[in-house]
Structure formats: C-alpha cells, structure tokens
Design a protein around this motif. Structure first.
Motif, PDB file in Angstrom:
ATOM      1  N   ARG A 193     -23.548  50.779  62.336  1.00 54.67           N
ATOM      2  CA  ARG A 193     -23.371  49.814  61.255  1.00 54.67           C
ATOM      3  C   ARG A 193     -23.170  48.414  61.798  1.00 54.67           C
ATOM      4  NH1 ARG A 193     -18.977  52.660  57.218  1.00 54.67           N
ATOM      5  NH2 ARG A 193     -19.932  54.699  57.122  1.00 54.67           N
ATOM      6  N   LEU A 194     -23.667  47.450  61.061  1.00 52.74           N
ATOM      7  CA  LEU A 194     -23.351  46.060  61.353  1.00 52.74           C
ATOM      8  C   LEU A 194     -22.060  45.705  60.635  1.00 52.74           C
ATOM      9  CD1 LEU A 194     -26.882  44.489  60.887  1.00 52.74           C
ATOM     10  CD2 LEU A 194     -25.698  44.867  63.034  1.00 52.74           C
ATOM     11  N   HIS A 195     -21.183  45.045  61.334  1.00 49.38           N
ATOM     12  CA  HIS A 195     -19.918  44.663  60.734  1.00 49.38           C
ATOM     13  C   HIS A 195     -19.955  43.165  60.462  1.00 49.38           C
ATOM     14  CE1 HIS A 195     -18.025  48.580  61.385  1.00 49.38           C
ATOM     15  NE2 HIS A 195     -18.685  48.605  62.518  1.00 49.38           N
ATOM     16  N   GLY A 196     -20.134  42.788  59.218  1.00 47.47           N
ATOM     17  CA  GLY A 196     -20.185  41.387  58.846  1.00 47.47           C
ATOM     18  C   GLY A 196     -18.802  40.785  58.806  1.00 47.47           C
ATOM     19  N   THR A 197     -18.762  39.495  58.740  1.00 48.90           N
ATOM     20  CA  THR A 197     -17.511  38.749  58.634  1.00 48.90           C
ATOM     21  C   THR A 197     -17.645  37.757  57.490  1.00 48.90           C
ATOM     22  OG1 THR A 197     -18.258  36.977  60.117  1.00 48.90           O
ATOM     23  CG2 THR A 197     -17.190  38.907  61.143  1.00 48.90           C
ATOM     24  N   LYS A 198     -16.524  37.209  57.116  1.00 48.11           N
ATOM     25  CA  LYS A 198     -16.539  36.180  56.076  1.00 48.11           C
ATOM     26  C   LYS A 198     -17.505  35.049  56.460  1.00 48.11           C
ATOM     27  CE  LYS A 198     -13.620  32.376  54.542  1.00 48.11           C
ATOM     28  NZ  LYS A 198     -12.277  31.776  54.548  1.00 48.11           N
ATOM     29  N   ASP A 199     -17.461  34.601  57.700  1.00 54.30           N
ATOM     30  CA  ASP A 199     -18.335  33.506  58.123  1.00 54.30           C
ATOM     31  C   ASP A 199     -19.801  33.909  58.051  1.00 54.30           C
ATOM     32  OD1 ASP A 199     -16.185  31.849  58.560  1.00 54.30           O
ATOM     33  OD2 ASP A 199     -16.122  32.156  60.729  1.00 54.30           O
ATOM     34  N   PHE A 200     -20.107  35.157  58.423  1.00 53.90           N
ATOM     35  CA  PHE A 200     -21.495  35.628  58.353  1.00 53.90           C
ATOM     36  C   PHE A 200     -21.994  35.606  56.919  1.00 53.90           C
ATOM     37  CE2 PHE A 200     -24.216  39.394  57.539  1.00 53.90           C
ATOM     38  CZ  PHE A 200     -25.343  38.984  58.231  1.00 53.90           C
ATOM     39  N   GLN A 248     -13.229  50.532  47.721  1.00 51.26           N
ATOM     40  CA  GLN A 248     -13.016  49.709  48.896  1.00 51.26           C
ATOM     41  C   GLN A 248     -11.619  49.116  48.821  1.00 51.26           C
ATOM     42  OE1 GLN A 248     -14.995  49.324  51.401  1.00 51.26           O
ATOM     43  NE2 GLN A 248     -17.102  49.720  50.758  1.00 51.26           N
ATOM     44  N   PRO A 249     -11.047  48.679  49.967  1.00 55.64           N
ATOM     45  CA  PRO A 249      -9.745  48.011  49.915  1.00 55.64           C
ATOM     46  C   PRO A 249      -9.764  46.851  48.919  1.00 55.64           C
ATOM     47  CG  PRO A 249     -10.373  48.456  52.185  1.00 55.64           C
ATOM     48  CD  PRO A 249     -11.571  48.788  51.342  1.00 55.64           C
ATOM     49  N   LYS A 250      -8.692  46.714  48.176  1.00 53.60           N
ATOM     50  CA  LYS A 250      -8.631  45.660  47.159  1.00 53.60           C
ATOM     51  C   LYS A 250      -8.207  44.348  47.815  1.00 53.60           C
ATOM     52  CE  LYS A 250      -9.767  48.871  44.382  1.00 53.60           C
ATOM     53  NZ  LYS A 250     -11.212  49.073  44.191  1.00 53.60           N
ATOM     54  N   LYS A 251      -9.168  43.789  48.544  1.00 51.89           N
ATOM     55  CA  LYS A 251      -8.939  42.551  49.285  1.00 51.89           C
ATOM     56  C   LYS A 251     -10.043  41.548  48.972  1.00 51.89           C
ATOM     57  CE  LYS A 251      -6.557  44.828  53.139  1.00 51.89           C
ATOM     58  NZ  LYS A 251      -6.532  45.047  54.606  1.00 51.89           N
ATOM     59  N   ALA A 252      -9.703  40.279  49.145  1.00 54.64           N
ATOM     60  CA  ALA A 252     -10.638  39.212  48.788  1.00 54.64           C
ATOM     61  C   ALA A 252     -11.899  39.244  49.641  1.00 54.64           C
ATOM     62  CB  ALA A 252      -9.952  37.852  48.916  1.00 54.64           C
ATOM     63  N   GLY A 253     -11.824  39.824  50.848  1.00 56.74           N
ATOM     64  CA  GLY A 253     -12.981  39.877  51.722  1.00 56.74           C
ATOM     65  C   GLY A 253     -14.151  40.652  51.159  1.00 56.74           C
ATOM     66  N   PHE A 254     -13.929  41.449  50.114  1.00 57.64           N
ATOM     67  CA  PHE A 254     -15.023  42.157  49.450  1.00 57.64           C
ATOM     68  C   PHE A 254     -16.045  41.191  48.872  1.00 57.64           C
ATOM     69  CE2 PHE A 254     -16.851  43.690  45.449  1.00 57.64           C
ATOM     70  CZ  PHE A 254     -17.310  44.960  45.768  1.00 57.64           C
ATOM     71  N   TRP A 255     -15.585  40.046  48.351  1.00 56.79           N
ATOM     72  CA  TRP A 255     -16.431  39.208  47.503  1.00 56.79           C
ATOM     73  C   TRP A 255     -17.429  38.330  48.238  1.00 56.79           C
ATOM     74  CZ3 TRP A 255     -17.294  40.818  42.944  1.00 56.79           C
ATOM     75  CH2 TRP A 255     -16.326  41.590  42.293  1.00 56.79           C
ATOM     76  N   PRO A 256     -17.136  37.759  49.423  1.00 53.76           N
ATOM     77  CA  PRO A 256     -18.210  37.038  50.127  1.00 53.76           C
ATOM     78  C   PRO A 256     -19.409  37.930  50.423  1.00 53.76           C
ATOM     79  CG  PRO A 256     -16.080  36.433  51.028  1.00 53.76           C
ATOM     80  CD  PRO A 256     -15.828  37.563  50.075  1.00 53.76           C
ATOM     81  N   ARG A 257     -19.160  39.174  50.805  1.00 56.85           N
ATOM     82  CA  ARG A 257     -20.260  40.096  51.051  1.00 56.85           C
ATOM     83  C   ARG A 257     -21.043  40.352  49.766  1.00 56.85           C
ATOM     84  NH1 ARG A 257     -19.934  46.583  52.469  1.00 56.85           N
ATOM     85  NH2 ARG A 257     -21.714  46.675  53.897  1.00 56.85           N
ATOM     86  N   ARG A 258     -20.336  40.627  48.684  1.00 53.76           N
ATOM     87  CA  ARG A 258     -21.010  40.988  47.433  1.00 53.76           C
ATOM     88  C   ARG A 258     -21.895  39.855  46.940  1.00 53.76           C
ATOM     89  NH1 ARG A 258     -23.642  42.295  43.936  1.00 53.76           N
ATOM     90  NH2 ARG A 258     -24.599  43.124  45.819  1.00 53.76           N
ATOM     91  N   VAL A 259     -21.368  38.610  46.935  1.00 53.67           N
ATOM     92  CA  VAL A 259     -22.178  37.518  46.385  1.00 53.67           C
ATOM     93  C   VAL A 259     -23.299  37.114  47.336  1.00 53.67           C
ATOM     94  CG1 VAL A 259     -20.404  36.642  44.832  1.00 53.67           C
ATOM     95  CG2 VAL A 259     -20.552  35.726  47.160  1.00 53.67           C
TER      96      VAL A 259
END
Length: 252
Positions: A3-10, A113-124
């Motif tokens: 798997r590729l592990h993305g980050t907020k910056d990515f 998924q964990p209920k954390k804000a980091g979910f949303w940069p990936r989703r959008v």
C-alpha cells in the motif's frame, strides 16, 4: 499488497493540482454542457456539486468533534455567483482549512476509519480528481489521474468505501479478486464474501492459504480507479477469470 501511505501534504498537493484543473475545464465548457460520465448532469451541476461538498467538508473536518453532522444538503450556488465562481470560492476556503488542520484532531467521518480530521484531505483529493476527469471528459480532454494518487484512490475504495457498504449494486459475491496497477508496481487482493469483503495482506499470507484469485484485473492505476467508480468499463482493462465478481467492487 504494497500500500501507498499518503500524508496530509501529499493529498493537499494533489488537491492543489486537481482543483485548478477542474476549474479550468469548467471555465472552458458552456454551463449546459452534458457530463457524459455523470448521466443527467451538466457542467454547471458538477461545479455546484463539488462546491457543496467542499462547503460541507469544511464544517466537518474542522469541527473538533466526532458527533455526526446533519445530513449534507445539496444547495444551489449563492445569489450573485455562478456555479463556477462558487466552486472557486469554496476551493480556496477548503484549501485554507485543510492546510491548518491537525490530522490527529477529532472529526467525524462515515467510514470504518479512525474519527480523525486526517480522513478528509484524502477524501476530497480523490473526489476532486475523479470529478476533474468528468469535467475534462465533457470538453473531450480527459487526462489520466496521476499514478500514485490513483493507486491511493484504489486503496481508498477497498479500505474505506467497500467496508462501509457503499457498493453501487446489492448482491452476493464469493471469491478472491486481484487488481494490478501496471504503472504503480502495486497489487491488491480482496476476498468477497456475500455482501462483505476482506482486503488481504499478501505479505502475511501463507502458502496454504486460499488466496487464488477467481478474477484478475490489470491496467493503469487511473483506469482501475475510474473502473471502480463506474467511469470506464472493466472491459477496457485486462480481465481474466469470472468478470461477474467485478460488479461487487464498483462504488460508482
């Protein structure tokens, strides 16, 4: 499966590329232009949809709470703004919110998924990339989604959408499916069990485990992602085995 592990910056970097490309395609097309990959929608509808998604995500991602929000509404563009203008306004505001976001901050999401804000940069980022492709298709200029982003988008479908039960069709499927991204050196195995599914980690599978795929699909990461979202047919990719299992993978 690697798997590729993305980050907020990515993901924000992807949004900074895909968002303006979407805006440019919308600006080029007359508002009433049909979006062939979204039957019944026009370019104006597509811009209105994505602007509304951005407005809603801003409130959820930055809320600081895991309490479920009110159901998302589908508003029209505010008075005095065209859909394209509203989109650009909401895009700028969303990027500003996401830039200042702590990925570990509490924030609701609809997925297992964990209920954390980091979910949303990936989703959008993925929402925008697929709709950018839609908008460009409307002006006969569809460009593939960048391979690393598309591969993460495939992972998002498999680790987020399908486990959340968000398939396009209901049904019962049984068997292992292998997906291979030819331009990203990445593959996924998933086991379909009726209405459920399990994403298999090939690094931990033993030789005697039953992971032999009943269906195999290969193609670029972009084409795999677009097929999962119903934008292109699986028939346009390399498919072997039982193609009926692929209906259990589509989320759009």
């Amino acid at each position: 499966m690697s798997r590729l592990h993305g980050t907020k910056d990515f993901w924000i970097g992807a949004l900074r590329t895909e968002g303006p490309a979407f805006a440019a395609a919308v600006a080029e097309a007359p508002p009433e232009t049909p979006v062939l990959s979204c039957p019944g929608w026009t370019v104006a509808d597509l811009a209105t949809h994505l602007a509304g998604v951005y407005a809603w995500v801003r409130g959820v991602a930055g809320s600081g709470t895991t309490v479920a929000p009110e159901r998302r509404q589908h508003p029209d563009a505010p008075a005095g703004l065209s859909p394209a203008e509203w989109y650009r306004q909401e895009y700028d505001q969303l990027v500003a919110v996401l830039e200042g976001l702590d990925p570990e901050a509490p924030a609701w999401n609809w997925a297992p998924q964990p209920k954390k804000a980091g979910f949303w940069p990936r989703r959008v980022a993925h929402e925008t990339a697929v709709h950018r492709w839609d908008a460009q298709l409307a002006i006969a200029a569809g460009e593939p989604i960048e391979a690393k982003l598309a591969a993460d988008g495939v992972s998002e479908v498999l680790d987020t959408w399908l486990p959340a039960g968000r398939r396009k069709a209901s049904g019962q499927w049984h068997g292992v499916v292998q997906l291979s991204a030819t331009d990203a050196a990445q593959e996924w195995y998933l086991r379909l069990r009726g209405e459920g599914m399990a994403l298999l980690d090939t690094a931990t599978l033993l030789d005697h485990d039953d992971h032999h795929a009943r269906a195999q699909v290969s193609g670029t990461a972009s084409d795999l992602l677009l097929a999962l979202w119903g934008r292109v047919s699986f028939d346009t990719l390399g498919v072997s085995g039982d193609p009926r299992l692929l209906d259990g993978l589509r989320v759009g």
